[in-house]
Design a protein around this motif. Structure first.
Motif, PDB file in Angstrom:
ATOM      1  N   ASP A 108      24.692 -16.665  17.803  1.00  0.00           N
ATOM      2  CA  ASP A 108      24.303 -16.460  16.857  1.00  0.00           C
ATOM      3  C   ASP A 108      23.606 -15.289  16.904  1.00  0.00           C
ATOM      4  O   ASP A 108      23.532 -14.070  16.126  1.00  0.00           O
ATOM      5  N   MET A 109      22.441 -15.766  17.382  1.00  0.00           N
ATOM      6  CA  MET A 109      20.710 -15.402  17.581  1.00  0.00           C
ATOM      7  C   MET A 109      21.138 -13.511  17.645  1.00  0.00           C
ATOM      8  O   MET A 109      20.929 -12.794  17.483  1.00  0.00           O
ATOM      9  N   GLN A 110      21.993 -13.450  19.011  1.00  0.00           N
ATOM     10  CA  GLN A 110      22.176 -12.316  19.037  1.00  0.00           C
ATOM     11  C   GLN A 110      22.951 -11.185  18.656  1.00  0.00           C
ATOM     12  O   GLN A 110      23.133  -9.704  18.464  1.00  0.00           O
ATOM     13  N   ILE A 111      24.356 -11.679  17.705  1.00  0.00           N
ATOM     14  CA  ILE A 111      24.781 -10.930  16.958  1.00  0.00           C
ATOM     15  C   ILE A 111      23.798 -10.737  15.557  1.00  0.00           C
ATOM     16  O   ILE A 111      23.726  -9.785  15.645  1.00  0.00           O
ATOM     17  N   VAL A 112      22.576 -11.684  15.327  1.00  0.00           N
ATOM     18  CA  VAL A 112      21.697 -11.320  14.210  1.00  0.00           C
ATOM     19  C   VAL A 112      20.794 -10.413  15.377  1.00  0.00           C
ATOM     20  O   VAL A 112      20.651  -9.035  14.590  1.00  0.00           O
ATOM     21  N   ARG A 113      20.749 -10.392  16.305  1.00  0.00           N
ATOM     22  CA  ARG A 113      20.049  -8.869  16.684  1.00  0.00           C
ATOM     23  C   ARG A 113      20.608  -7.498  17.346  1.00  0.00           C
ATOM     24  O   ARG A 113      20.052  -6.282  16.433  1.00  0.00           O
ATOM     25  N   ALA A 114      21.760  -7.233  17.323  1.00  0.00           N
ATOM     26  CA  ALA A 114      22.974  -6.910  16.881  1.00  0.00           C
ATOM     27  C   ALA A 114      23.258  -6.379  15.909  1.00  0.00           C
ATOM     28  O   ALA A 114      22.779  -4.579  15.775  1.00  0.00           O
ATOM     29  N   LEU A 115      23.359  -6.536  14.894  1.00  0.00           N
ATOM     30  CA  LEU A 115      23.253  -7.096  13.703  1.00  0.00           C
ATOM     31  C   LEU A 115      21.804  -5.461  12.974  1.00  0.00           C
ATOM     32  O   LEU A 115      21.774  -4.026  12.364  1.00  0.00           O
ATOM     33  N   HIS A 116      20.763  -6.271  13.207  1.00  0.00           N
ATOM     34  CA  HIS A 116      19.667  -5.573  12.873  1.00  0.00           C
ATOM     35  C   HIS A 116      19.489  -4.116  13.504  1.00  0.00           C
ATOM     36  O   HIS A 116      18.707  -2.887  12.870  1.00  0.00           O
ATOM     37  N   LYS A 117      19.920  -4.142  14.982  1.00  0.00           N
ATOM     38  CA  LYS A 117      19.349  -2.964  16.004  1.00  0.00           C
ATOM     39  C   LYS A 117      20.307  -1.882  14.642  1.00  0.00           C
ATOM     40  O   LYS A 117      20.060  -0.631  15.056  1.00  0.00           O
ATOM     41  N   LYS A 118      21.882  -2.222  14.382  1.00  0.00           N
ATOM     42  CA  LYS A 118      22.587  -0.867  14.025  1.00  0.00           C
ATOM     43  C   LYS A 118      22.202  -1.042  12.195  1.00  0.00           C
ATOM     44  O   LYS A 118      22.798  -0.600  11.720  1.00  0.00           O
ATOM     45  N   GLY A 119      21.160  -1.826  12.557  1.00  0.00           N
ATOM     46  CA  GLY A 119      20.916  -1.451  10.603  1.00  0.00           C
ATOM     47  C   GLY A 119      21.356  -1.924   9.629  1.00  0.00           C
ATOM     48  O   GLY A 119      21.419  -1.720   8.482  1.00  0.00           O
ATOM     49  N   LYS A 120      22.424  -3.045   9.988  1.00  0.00           N
ATOM     50  CA  LYS A 120      23.460  -3.511   8.568  1.00  0.00           C
ATOM     51  C   LYS A 120      22.827  -4.651   8.202  1.00  0.00           C
ATOM     52  O   LYS A 120      22.910  -5.181   6.724  1.00  0.00           O
ATOM     53  N   ILE A 121      21.812  -5.442   9.278  1.00  0.00           N
ATOM     54  CA  ILE A 121      21.311  -5.874   8.074  1.00  0.00           C
ATOM     55  C   ILE A 121      19.149  -5.936   9.030  1.00  0.00           C
ATOM     56  O   ILE A 121      18.862  -5.166   9.357  1.00  0.00           O
ATOM     57  N   ASP A 122      18.157  -6.204   7.685  1.00  0.00           N
ATOM     58  CA  ASP A 122      16.500  -5.707   8.140  1.00  0.00           C
ATOM     59  C   ASP A 122      15.855  -7.490   8.055  1.00  0.00           C
ATOM     60  O   ASP A 122      16.634  -8.946   7.957  1.00  0.00           O
ATOM     61  N   LYS A 123      15.385  -7.168   8.383  1.00  0.00           N
ATOM     62  CA  LYS A 123      14.277  -8.794   7.888  1.00  0.00           C
ATOM     63  C   LYS A 123      14.073  -9.901   7.420  1.00  0.00           C
ATOM     64  O   LYS A 123      13.166 -10.555   7.516  1.00  0.00           O
ATOM     65  N   ASN A 124      14.489  -9.085   6.286  1.00  0.00           N
ATOM     66  CA  ASN A 124      14.109  -9.958   5.069  1.00  0.00           C
ATOM     67  C   ASN A 124      15.436 -10.982   5.039  1.00  0.00           C
ATOM     68  O   ASN A 124      15.721 -11.446   3.714  1.00  0.00           O
TER      69      ASN A 124
END
Length: 464
Positions: A108-124
């Motif tokens: 799941d942590m790699q999914i988080v990375r992928a979503l952040h890379k696409k701008g779907k989530i931020d670091k907050n």
């Protein structure tokens, strides 16, 4: 002649918000299913993306209305359990609604990375990291925290877990503790294998968290396998959990949040029979009452809704290939798929879903058993949630009958090993997505074709 349409209208308050019939053909959330069948064929899995957003907004509205009505002093945060369905289209649709994420696996942590890379989530974005964690999971959690994901929060599942973060995390970190809830009385064992014993929570905080300035205990978490239900078991476990929160809060001022894991149920029959508003308000009343008795401020509330988020968005559609009368009274309809491989909860948990014919609503109905394509004797479906029987139309010889299982969006692909090897090499069905454009017009496209024999043989090691 007793028609199928008469049976449904007499059994249920029909049509419903999501199921309607026009010209003896079924519509699901306004989708003309026969049009999809003509375009894509069967077997077919479909996901209607707007339903994901509407479910999230429904839950947010329920909690926010209850907070306002009861003058509850805490806030509400909606998390999606990734384990219910990891597909990118589910995650991205859910994240349009300003939600957060609960995880249970290192990957799941790699999914988080992928979503952040696409701008779907931020670091907050809150990343609530649950589960019993092997080193790889703990490593990737630590890397996210060190990379500035300020709300990536490991939920400690056992007493020794924090040792890894002490060694590898180099910045201020929020942590939670999962409490080991008692299972239902009918369960095979008494206490959940996951989480920290109630009696160990304060010692864990005072001996391992409090002395280290990098760590801040912000959340207590528990999980109820049954989900949110109006039972004495549920209310007893919730009350016990909130009392423990109050006890820990008195020695840990920074603690301000509870996560009431185990979500709202979905409709397993055509008709809704669950009072979401009552349950939401009663949860808040219970928390508010206990906190007042204990002299403790009301906590912020996180929920983790997986099945509720994605379950009602999907359907599995099949053709009836043929009928077989196996004795004087057992009539079988054979589907072009398998319950064991396509809907494994039907086999493993005796799960029921809304089942409806898609065409031939004006034809006579009959009692039938549904058989899947594998050689396994357990590959069948012969009862519905409201009845120990299944009734479907009698189809003309020259016209196929199509049927749909609805609200199948949670867990079925994960449990069946989507894209992998299936019992009797039954392929994963093609998967299509349905959405609406800016004008509200339906649009659909293929996410994945039916699994090929080449992909299976490659997995099995054959040269082709």
């Amino acid at each position: 002649m007793d028609k199928y349409t008469d049976l449904i209208h007499q059994t249920f308050d029909f049509p419903t918000e999501e199921f309607t019939v026009e010209n003896n053909e079924l519509y699901f959330n306004g989708i003309p299913l026969m049009d999809l069948i003509k375009q894509y064929g069967t077997p077919l899995k479909l996901t209607y993306l707007p339903k994901i957003s509407s479910q999230i907004q429904k839950a947010k509205r329920l909690f926010n209305d209850a907070i306002q009505k009861l003058d509850y002093q805490g806030t509400y945060t909606y998390c999606y359990c990734t384990k219910a369905s990891h597909f990118s289209f589910v995650m991205e649709e859910a994240l349009k609604n300003g939600i957060h994420i609960e995880t249970s696996s290192g990957y799941d942590m790699q999914i988080v990375r992928a979503l952040h890379k696409k701008g779907k989530i931020d670091k907050n974005t809150y990343i609530i990291c649950n589960g019993f964690k092997r080193e790889r999971y703990r490593q990737w959690i630590s890397e996210l925290i060190n990379d500035g994901f300020v709300n990536c929060m490991p939920i400690l599942d056992h007493l020794g877990e924090i040792d890894y973060y002490k060694e590898h995390v180099n910045t201020k970190t929020k942590v939670g503790i999962r409490l080991a809830s008692d299972e239902e009385p009918k369960f095979e064992f008494y206490t959940s294998r996951l989480g920290v014993r109630y009696n160990d929570v304060i010692d864990l905080y005072e001996q391992q968290i409090k002395p280290d300035d990098r760590f801040e205990l912000k959340m207590l978490h528990y999980f109820i396998n049954t989900g949110i239900k109006d039972t004495s078991y549920y209310w007893s476990e919730l009350s016990r959990f909130v009392h423990k929160y109050c006890e820990v809060k008195k020695v840990c001022p920074e603690l301000d949040t509870i996560d009431i894991g185990g979500g709202f149920p979905i409709k397993t029959s055509i008709q809704a029979d669950y009072n979401y508003q009552y349950m939401t308000e009663e949860i808040l009343r219970t928390i508010k009452r206990i906190c007042k008795e204990e002299g403790v401020p009301e906590p912020n509330i996180f929920t983790e809704f997986g099945i509720f988020t994605v379950g009602e968005s999907a359907a599995n559609i099949y053709s009836i290939l043929d009928e077989k009368l196996q004795n004087d009274k057992e009539l079988w309809y054979m589907i072009d798929g398998s319950f064991i491989t396509n809907l494994p909860d039907a086999w493993a948990l005796n799960q029921r879903w809304p089942l409806l014919a898609i065409n031939h609503w004006n034809k006579e109905y009959r009692k039938i058993q549904l058989g899947g394509m594998t050689c396994d004797s357990q590959d069948y479906y012969n009862s519905e949630m409201h009845s120990f029987q299944v009734f479907l139309p009698k189809a003309p010889k020259d016209e196929p009958l199509y049927i749909g299982f609805f609200h199948t969006g949670a867990y079925q692909e994960q449990l069946s090993g989507y894209g992998g090897i299936k019992h009797c090499l039954i392929p994963s069905p093609q998967h299509i997505l349905v959405d609406r454009d800016e004008d509200g017009k339906l649009i659909s496209w293929q996410f994945a074709p039916e699994q090929t024999y080449e992909s299976m043989l490659n997995i099995l090691g054959y040269e082709i």
